[in-house]
Design a protein around this motif. Structure first.
Motif, PDB file in Angstrom:
ATOM      1  N   GLU A 238       0.824  -1.209   0.000  1.00 19.15           N
ATOM      2  CA  GLU A 238       0.000   0.000   0.000  1.00 19.15           C
ATOM      3  C   GLU A 238       0.864   1.266   0.000  1.00 19.15           C
ATOM      4  OE1 GLU A 238      -2.591  -0.386   3.386  1.00 19.15           O
ATOM      5  OE2 GLU A 238      -3.581  -2.159   2.552  1.00 19.15           O
ATOM      6  N   GLY A 239       2.182   1.096  -0.126  1.00 23.95           N
ATOM      7  CA  GLY A 239       3.073   2.247  -0.206  1.00 23.95           C
ATOM      8  C   GLY A 239       3.708   2.673   1.103  1.00 23.95           C
ATOM      9  N   TRP A 240       3.493   1.912   2.181  1.00 23.05           N
ATOM     10  CA  TRP A 240       4.097   2.238   3.471  1.00 23.05           C
ATOM     11  C   TRP A 240       5.564   1.817   3.474  1.00 23.05           C
ATOM     12  CZ3 TRP A 240       1.179   2.213   8.588  1.00 23.05           C
ATOM     13  CH2 TRP A 240      -0.146   2.643   8.422  1.00 23.05           C
ATOM     14  N   LYS A 241       6.346   2.486   4.326  1.00 16.65           N
ATOM     15  CA  LYS A 241       7.714   2.067   4.625  1.00 16.65           C
ATOM     16  C   LYS A 241       7.718   1.651   6.105  1.00 16.65           C
ATOM     17  CE  LYS A 241      10.204   4.937   1.281  1.00 16.65           C
ATOM     18  NZ  LYS A 241       9.332   4.573   0.255  1.00 16.65           N
ATOM     19  N   VAL A 242       7.687   0.345   6.333  1.00 18.53           N
ATOM     20  CA  VAL A 242       7.596  -0.190   7.694  1.00 18.53           C
ATOM     21  C   VAL A 242       8.993  -0.309   8.272  1.00 18.53           C
ATOM     22  CG1 VAL A 242       6.873  -2.167   9.089  1.00 18.53           C
ATOM     23  CG2 VAL A 242       5.482  -1.431   7.142  1.00 18.53           C
ATOM     24  N   ARG A 243       9.209   0.312   9.428  1.00 16.77           N
ATOM     25  CA  ARG A 243      10.504   0.260  10.108  1.00 16.77           C
ATOM     26  C   ARG A 243      10.556  -0.842  11.155  1.00 16.77           C
ATOM     27  NH1 ARG A 243      12.642   2.397   6.190  1.00 16.77           N
ATOM     28  NH2 ARG A 243      12.581   4.631   5.950  1.00 16.77           N
ATOM     29  N   GLN A 244       9.427  -1.035  11.862  1.00 17.25           N
ATOM     30  CA  GLN A 244       9.416  -2.019  12.950  1.00 17.25           C
ATOM     31  C   GLN A 244       7.980  -2.404  13.266  1.00 17.25           C
ATOM     32  OE1 GLN A 244      10.958  -0.507  16.671  1.00 17.25           O
ATOM     33  NE2 GLN A 244      11.519  -2.546  17.370  1.00 17.25           N
ATOM     34  N   ILE A 245       7.783  -3.676  13.619  1.00 18.36           N
ATOM     35  CA  ILE A 245       6.489  -4.163  14.108  1.00 18.36           C
ATOM     36  C   ILE A 245       6.745  -4.858  15.432  1.00 18.36           C
ATOM     37  CG2 ILE A 245       4.513  -5.666  13.704  1.00 18.36           C
ATOM     38  CD1 ILE A 245       4.960  -5.368  10.723  1.00 18.36           C
ATOM     39  N   LYS A 246       5.958  -4.475  16.454  1.00 18.61           N
ATOM     40  CA  LYS A 246       6.103  -5.062  17.787  1.00 18.61           C
ATOM     41  C   LYS A 246       4.749  -5.523  18.291  1.00 18.61           C
ATOM     42  CE  LYS A 246       7.907  -1.792  20.345  1.00 18.61           C
ATOM     43  NZ  LYS A 246       8.697  -0.847  21.152  1.00 18.61           N
TER      44      LYS A 246
ATOM     45  N   GLY B  61      -1.485  -7.035  23.001  1.00 18.22           N
ATOM     46  CA  GLY B  61      -2.244  -7.914  22.127  1.00 18.22           C
ATOM     47  C   GLY B  61      -2.390  -7.416  20.702  1.00 18.22           C
ATOM     48  N   CYS B  62      -1.880  -6.227  20.399  1.00 15.23           N
ATOM     49  CA  CYS B  62      -1.957  -5.646  19.051  1.00 15.23           C
ATOM     50  C   CYS B  62      -0.588  -5.698  18.382  1.00 15.23           C
ATOM     51  CB  CYS B  62      -2.372  -4.175  19.122  1.00 15.23           C
ATOM     52  SG  CYS B  62      -3.938  -3.850  19.929  1.00 15.23           S
ATOM     53  N   TYR B  63      -0.589  -5.522  17.068  1.00 14.87           N
ATOM     54  CA  TYR B  63       0.654  -5.279  16.345  1.00 14.87           C
ATOM     55  C   TYR B  63       0.833  -3.770  16.260  1.00 14.87           C
ATOM     56  CZ  TYR B  63       1.008 -10.133  14.709  1.00 14.87           C
ATOM     57  OH  TYR B  63       1.139 -11.502  14.632  1.00 14.87           O
ATOM     58  N   GLU B  64       1.951  -3.301  16.773  1.00 17.83           N
ATOM     59  CA  GLU B  64       2.276  -1.874  16.761  1.00 17.83           C
ATOM     60  C   GLU B  64       3.280  -1.648  15.633  1.00 17.83           C
ATOM     61  OE1 GLU B  64       3.770   1.508  19.922  1.00 17.83           O
ATOM     62  OE2 GLU B  64       4.245  -0.581  20.321  1.00 17.83           O
ATOM     63  N   VAL B  65       2.911  -0.803  14.678  1.00 16.34           N
ATOM     64  CA  VAL B  65       3.737  -0.575  13.492  1.00 16.34           C
ATOM     65  C   VAL B  65       4.333   0.819  13.545  1.00 16.34           C
ATOM     66  CG1 VAL B  65       3.740  -0.415  10.972  1.00 16.34           C
ATOM     67  CG2 VAL B  65       2.332  -2.143  12.111  1.00 16.34           C
ATOM     68  N   TYR B  66       5.652   0.894  13.381  1.00 12.65           N
ATOM     69  CA  TYR B  66       6.365   2.167  13.277  1.00 12.65           C
ATOM     70  C   TYR B  66       6.845   2.302  11.835  1.00 12.65           C
ATOM     71  CZ  TYR B  66       6.786   1.986  18.386  1.00 12.65           C
ATOM     72  OH  TYR B  66       6.530   1.924  19.714  1.00 12.65           O
ATOM     73  N   GLY B  67       6.683   3.473  11.270  1.00 16.81           N
ATOM     74  CA  GLY B  67       7.170   3.680   9.913  1.00 16.81           C
ATOM     75  C   GLY B  67       6.582   4.933   9.304  1.00 16.81           C
ATOM     76  N   PHE B  68       6.386   4.881   7.985  1.00 11.57           N
ATOM     77  CA  PHE B  68       5.858   6.003   7.217  1.00 11.57           C
ATOM     78  C   PHE B  68       4.727   5.489   6.340  1.00 11.57           C
ATOM     79  CE2 PHE B  68      10.176   6.903   8.341  1.00 11.57           C
ATOM     80  CZ  PHE B  68      10.144   8.225   8.738  1.00 11.57           C
TER      81      PHE B  68
END
Length: 101
Positions: A56-64, A68-75
């Motif tokens: 979808e065009g995201w730049k994912v830096r990290q997933i933690k 109980g959720c997936y926390e996504v850091y990126g752009f």
């Protein structure tokens, strides 16, 4: 003054404010984010979420994992820095932490 013009300013203000409200509608407090507890077997792999978002065009830096959720850091696709929470079973967006401008 023409009565038809009386509504221009409020209508314009509403049109300009609507996208801002939609973008920030799901902004949450980091500590308040929670996803329903589920067995690990029901959770989809983090790599699958990363591939979906990258497509979808995201730049994912990290997933933690967080509460109980997936926390996504990126752009995101617009290039904005994001911290977004997803349900690990459905990949539905649960919330987003507001980022400084």
């Amino acid at each position: 003054m023409n009565r038809r013009n009386d509504f221009r300013f409020p209508a314009l203000a509403l049109l300009l404010a609507a996208p801002y409200a939609v973008l920030h509608a799901q902004t949450v407090d980091h500590a308040a984010v929670r996803c329903e507890a589920m067995p690990k077997e029901e959770m989809r792999p983090q790599m699958e979420l990363q591939r979906k978002l990258s497509g979808e065009g995201w730049k994912v830096r990290q997933i933690k994992n967080f509460n109980g959720c997936y926390e996504v850091y990126g752009f995101d696709a617009a290039g904005r820095r994001v911290e977004v929470f997803f349900n690990p079973k459905t990949f539905e967006k649960v919330g987003e932490v507001a980022q400084p401008s």
